[in-house]
Write a protein that holds these residues in place. Structure first.
Motif: not given
Length: 142
Positions: A9-15, A19-24
């Motif tokens: 969770l942390g890697v995509p949410a922070s980097t 994208w994380f918001f739209d994709w996860f």
């Protein structure tokens, strides 16, 4: 397992917070269903997950009872309110996604509790892997 969850969770949410918001997860948009995008808050959440993932990973590599107890307790403290929030707001997702999301979140709480209570099996003040690359902590003097 908990460290992997937090880092996943942390890697995509922070980097890549947008994208994380739209994709996860996997394009299902579970995060986007919860409200408007806020880059600052999503990035900060990612950093917090990264930090907790580091501590959980450290506890997995150097399983000293006190560290494992603290790391598992932190995971339970992070995941339990997260689960409760999503249980209360289950209507924001289609039913299948809501069930999947809440089942996954409940699983992380159960794993965290199992890790917490399992940590009591580690001898106090020593690494579970002592003698195999683990580190024994100094004993208190009487």
């Amino acid at each position: 397992m908990l460290a992997a969850q937090m880092l996943a969770l942390g890697v995509p949410a922070s980097t890549a917070p947008q994208w994380f918001f739209d994709w996860f997860p996997f394009g299902a948009g579970w995060v986007a269903a919860g409200g408007p995008y806020n880059e600052h808050l999503l990035s900060d959440l990612g950093y917090a997950y990264l930090a907790l993932g580091v501590v959980l990973g450290w506890a997995a590599v150097r399983p000293v009872r006190e560290l494992c107890l603290a790391a598992a307790a932190a995971a339970v403290v992070a995941n339990t309110p997260h689960l409760l929030f999503h249980l209360v707001h289950a209507e924001t997702l289609p039913i299948v996604d809501s069930i999947a999301e809440n089942a996954l979140l409940a699983f992380t709480v159960v794993v965290g509790l199992a890790a917490f209570f399992g940590a009591y099996r580690i001898p106090a003040g020593s690494s579970a892997s002592a003698g195999q690359g683990g580190v024994d902590l100094p004993r208190e003097r009487a």
